[in-house]
Design a protein around this motif. Sequence first.
Motif, mmCIF file in Angstrom:
data_model
loop_
_atom_site.group_PDB
_atom_site.id
_atom_site.type_symbol
_atom_site.label_atom_id
_atom_site.label_comp_id
_atom_site.label_asym_id
_atom_site.label_seq_id
_atom_site.Cartn_x
_atom_site.Cartn_y
_atom_site.Cartn_z
ATOM 1 N N ARG A 128 0.841 -1.184 0.000
ATOM 2 C CA ARG A 128 0.000 0.000 0.000
ATOM 3 C C ARG A 128 0.872 1.227 0.000
ATOM 4 O O ARG A 128 1.904 1.282 0.688
ATOM 5 N N ALA A 129 0.411 2.239 -0.766
ATOM 6 C CA ALA A 129 1.116 3.521 -0.798
ATOM 7 C C ALA A 129 0.114 4.605 -1.105
ATOM 8 O O ALA A 129 -0.952 4.347 -1.683
ATOM 9 N N VAL A 130 0.463 5.866 -0.737
ATOM 10 C CA VAL A 130 -0.394 7.016 -1.010
ATOM 11 C C VAL A 130 0.408 8.021 -1.804
ATOM 12 O O VAL A 130 1.549 8.378 -1.414
ATOM 13 N N ILE A 131 -0.188 8.504 -2.896
ATOM 14 C CA ILE A 131 0.471 9.466 -3.791
ATOM 15 C C ILE A 131 -0.377 10.733 -3.826
ATOM 16 O O ILE A 131 -1.598 10.657 -4.016
ATOM 17 N N ASP A 132 0.261 11.897 -3.612
ATOM 18 C CA ASP A 132 -0.511 13.140 -3.589
ATOM 19 C C ASP A 132 -0.789 13.633 -4.992
ATOM 20 O O ASP A 132 -0.434 12.982 -5.989
ATOM 21 N N GLU A 133 -1.436 14.852 -5.071
ATOM 22 C CA GLU A 133 -1.861 15.364 -6.366
ATOM 23 C C GLU A 133 -0.693 15.775 -7.249
ATOM 24 O O GLU A 133 -0.837 15.896 -8.479
ATOM 25 N N ARG A 175 3.799 12.729 -5.857
ATOM 26 C CA ARG A 175 4.835 12.339 -4.902
ATOM 27 C C ARG A 175 4.260 11.333 -3.890
ATOM 28 O O ARG A 175 3.104 11.409 -3.513
ATOM 29 N N VAL A 176 5.127 10.421 -3.470
ATOM 30 C CA VAL A 176 4.746 9.423 -2.479
ATOM 31 C C VAL A 176 4.707 10.092 -1.111
ATOM 32 O O VAL A 176 5.711 10.687 -0.668
ATOM 33 N N VAL A 177 3.556 10.002 -0.427
ATOM 34 C CA VAL A 177 3.423 10.630 0.890
ATOM 35 C C VAL A 177 3.272 9.601 2.001
ATOM 36 O O VAL A 177 3.359 9.960 3.177
ATOM 37 N N ARG A 178 3.060 8.319 1.619
ATOM 38 C CA ARG A 178 2.979 7.273 2.640
ATOM 39 C C ARG A 178 3.408 5.963 1.998
ATOM 40 O O ARG A 178 3.039 5.657 0.852
ATOM 41 N N TRP A 179 4.125 5.139 2.787
ATOM 42 C CA TRP A 179 4.711 3.901 2.254
ATOM 43 C C TRP A 179 4.509 2.811 3.293
ATOM 44 O O TRP A 179 4.960 2.909 4.431
ATOM 45 N N GLY A 180 3.721 1.769 2.909
ATOM 46 C CA GLY A 180 3.386 0.725 3.850
ATOM 47 C C GLY A 180 4.421 -0.370 3.916
ATOM 48 O O GLY A 180 5.333 -0.473 3.081
#
Length: 788
Positions: free
Chosen positions: A14-19, A22-27
Amino acid sequence: MSPVDPFDDASTARAVIDERGRVVRWGAGARRLLGFEAAEIVGRPAATLLAGAQELAPPPGPRWSGGLDLRHRDGRTLSVRLLALRRPPEGNPASWQVVVPPDGAELRPSDDTLTAAALAQSPCPMLVCDGDLRLRWLNERMVGMIDLPVDKVTGLRITDIGVRKENQDLEDLLGEVLATGQPRDIETYLRPSGLDHSSAFLTRLAPLTDASGQVRGVCLTGHDFTEHYLARERLRLVNEASVRIGTALDVTRTAQELADVFVPALADLISVDLLDLQEHGGEPPPRLSAPIALRRAAHASVNPGTPEAVLKPGQTEHYPAGSPQADSLVAGRTIVASVSELDQWLSWHKARADRVREYGIHSTMAVPMRARGLTLGVAVLTRFRRPDPFTADDVLLAEEITTRAAVCIDNARRFSRERETALALQRSLLPRSLPHTAAVDAASRYLPAARAGVGGDWFDVIPLSGMRVAMVVGDVVGHGIQASATMGRLRTAVRTLADIDLAPDELLTHLDDLVVRLSAESGSDGTGEVGATCLYAVYDPVSRRCTLARAGHPPPVVLPPGGEPQQVELPAGPPLGLGGLPFESTELELREGSVLSFFTDGLIETRERDVDASHRLLCEALSRHVDSLDETCDRILHALLPPGGAPDDVALLLACTRGLPAARVATWHIPADPALVAPIRKQVVEQLDIWELQEAAFTAELVVSELVTNAIRYGAHPIRLRLIHDESTLICEVSDTSHTAPHLRRAKTWDEGGRGLLLVAQLTQRWGSRHTGEGKTIWAEIGLLDED
C-alpha cells in the motif's frame, strides 16, 4: 483491542500518492514488495518506481486498475496488478491510494477453515439440495430453525420434514429453480418450529452448476428482515386505516371500520365501546371515574360471528375499576395486560372468564379513544391465536390508528348531533298534518338527505277565504340549521302573505323582497347569502280554476281524471333573492278529481339519470293513482329514489281537487238603495230554507244585513252578495268595486253607528277582506251546528 493499521500489513503493498505525484505514505507491504524503506521513497516522485519508459498520469475517474512494471531496489523489474482509489479530501487536495493485492499462495492455509466456519455459523439460514431436491447440507442457523439435527434430515426432501403448506410451496419453488436455472427471491413471514416467535425472511433460491454449466442442485439462503418487515407492515396498516376509516359520517360504521382494520393485522379480537353520552348530557365528560357505562359500537374477530364477544353491538355494560376498559379511560393512557393480571376482574364476570379459558386468550390491550381533548370510548384488542404478546411497537401503532378513528368518530358524532338538531328544527317548522279543506284532499312526504345535512325544503296547504286553498312548495339553497331556519322564516312569510289574499305573482314578489333583505342582513362576505325557489298555487273549488306562479322551481305535474299525467306549462320565473325581476302567473281549469303533484328538485335531479327520465318515472308512478294519495306518494318515492336514500332533501305534495256543486252557491246583485236590504235578507232566509240551514238563519240574516248596508254606504257599485254552503260552514261574501278596506273601530256610547263589523266579528268564526281585480270582497264564515 486497538485496530490494526492496514499500512502495517506486510502481505499487501500500500502507498499514497498526492496530487503532485509524490509518495506521501509507504506501507510495510510496499517495502517488502519493492525493497525500499519508507525514508528512501517518501517525498520522491512515484514515477521513479516505474521500470522502463512508462509514464505516470493521474487516472481520469475515481478508480483505476491495471498492470504496471515496477523497479525493485535491487534493479529487478516486477509486473504487478494495481488498484488506485481517489481518497476524499480532508482539508488537503485529493490524493490516491495505491494497492497491490497479494498472491493467493501468500494467504494462510487457515483462511479456508475460516470460510468453512463462516458458512456453517452464518446468521443467515442456508441449505443445499441436490438434483433430486434432497437435503445435502444445512448450516447451524437452518438446523436451529427446523429444530431437527443434521443426521435426521440429510437425504430428505423439504416436504419430508414438514407438512405445512409453506413446505410444499418452498419445494415447488426449489423445483422451478432447478428446472429453469433462474434464481428466485421470495418473502415469507412465519414461525419456524425452532423459534418461539414469527419472523420475516427474504430468501434467495439460486441454482448450483458444475464446471460445464449444468445445474446440479439448488442453494437456499435466507436473510432475517423482521424489523424492516414489521415497520413496513405498520406503515401499510396506517395507510390502510387512513383510507378505510371514516368513509361516512356515521359513528357505528366508523367504529366497525376501525375494528375491521385491526383484525387480523394486529389482533385476533377487538371491541370498540363508546361512552353512553345520554348519561353525560350529550357531551363527553372532561373526567371519568369507575364504574363507567360503555355501549358496544362494534367488534370483529378472526372467527366468523365473533363468538368470543360477551356483548352484542348496541348493548351497554358498566365496567368497574380493575377492568382494562375502566382503568385505561381513567388513566387516559393505553394499558397492556396479560390474562393473569386480570384475574380479579374476570372473577367478577363469569361469562367473560369462561370465554377467556375457552379460546385461550392471553393478552389484551385497551386504547382510549380521544379527540379534541375529549374521551369518546375505548378500543380493546385481544390475542389468542397469535402466541406473541403485544409489544411497544404494537402499542404505538394501535394508538396512531385509534386516534385517527377517534377524530372520525367525533366528526360523525358532531355531524349527527347537528343533523338531528336541524331535522328537529325543520320538522317543528313543517306542518305536522295537512288541514282538511273542502277544496282538496292532500297528502305529503318529506325525506331528509341520506348523507348531506338537512336542507330547507318545505311545503304547506293554507286554507283561504271563499273555500279556496293555497298550496306551496319551496326549497332553500344549502343545508344545515341555517337553511332550516331560513325555511321557517319563508314559510311564515308565505302564510302571512297568503292570509291577505295576495295573488300568486304578487306573493312571490313580496317573498323575493324578503329574501333580498335576508341576504343583506347576513353580511357582505357572502357566507350567509340566501337563495330559494318556490311554487305557489291557489285553487277555487267554486270556479274549479287554479292560479299558479313559480320562482325558479320545477313546475307541477297534473293528472286529470281518466287522462294521462302532464307537466303544467308555467313561466319559470327567477329564483328568489335576485330582486327586481317580474313573476308571471298562469290560470288553468281543473276538473274535479284532478291530482296536482308538487315537489322539490331532490325528487327528480340525480346523478344516475337526467331530469327528463325522472319526469317519465314520475308520470308513470302518478298514472297508477287510484284512490289513495298516500299510496301514490309512496309509489312515487319508491320509483324515483335510490334504495340508500336521496342525495338531497325531498318534499312531495299531492292534492286531489274537489268541486263545489252549483246548487251550493247563491248569488245576488244588490241595487244601491238601503231600503232594499230587507228584501235581500228575506231572499237569504228563503235560500237557507232550501239548504235546510234554518238554525243559521238568524245569524246569517244579521251578518248579511251589516255587510250589505256597509257596502251600500261606503262602497262602490256594482255590489254582489254570494252565499257558499259547505258541510260545516256557511260563507257570506259581499263584493264591490271600492279598494278601501274595512276595519274595526271602537264606537262611543252615544254613536249611532260603528258597531256593524264588531257585531259581525262576534257572530262569526272568522271574517276578513281580500282585494280583487275589480275592488274588494268582505267575507264572513258562520259555523254550522252539528245536527247530532
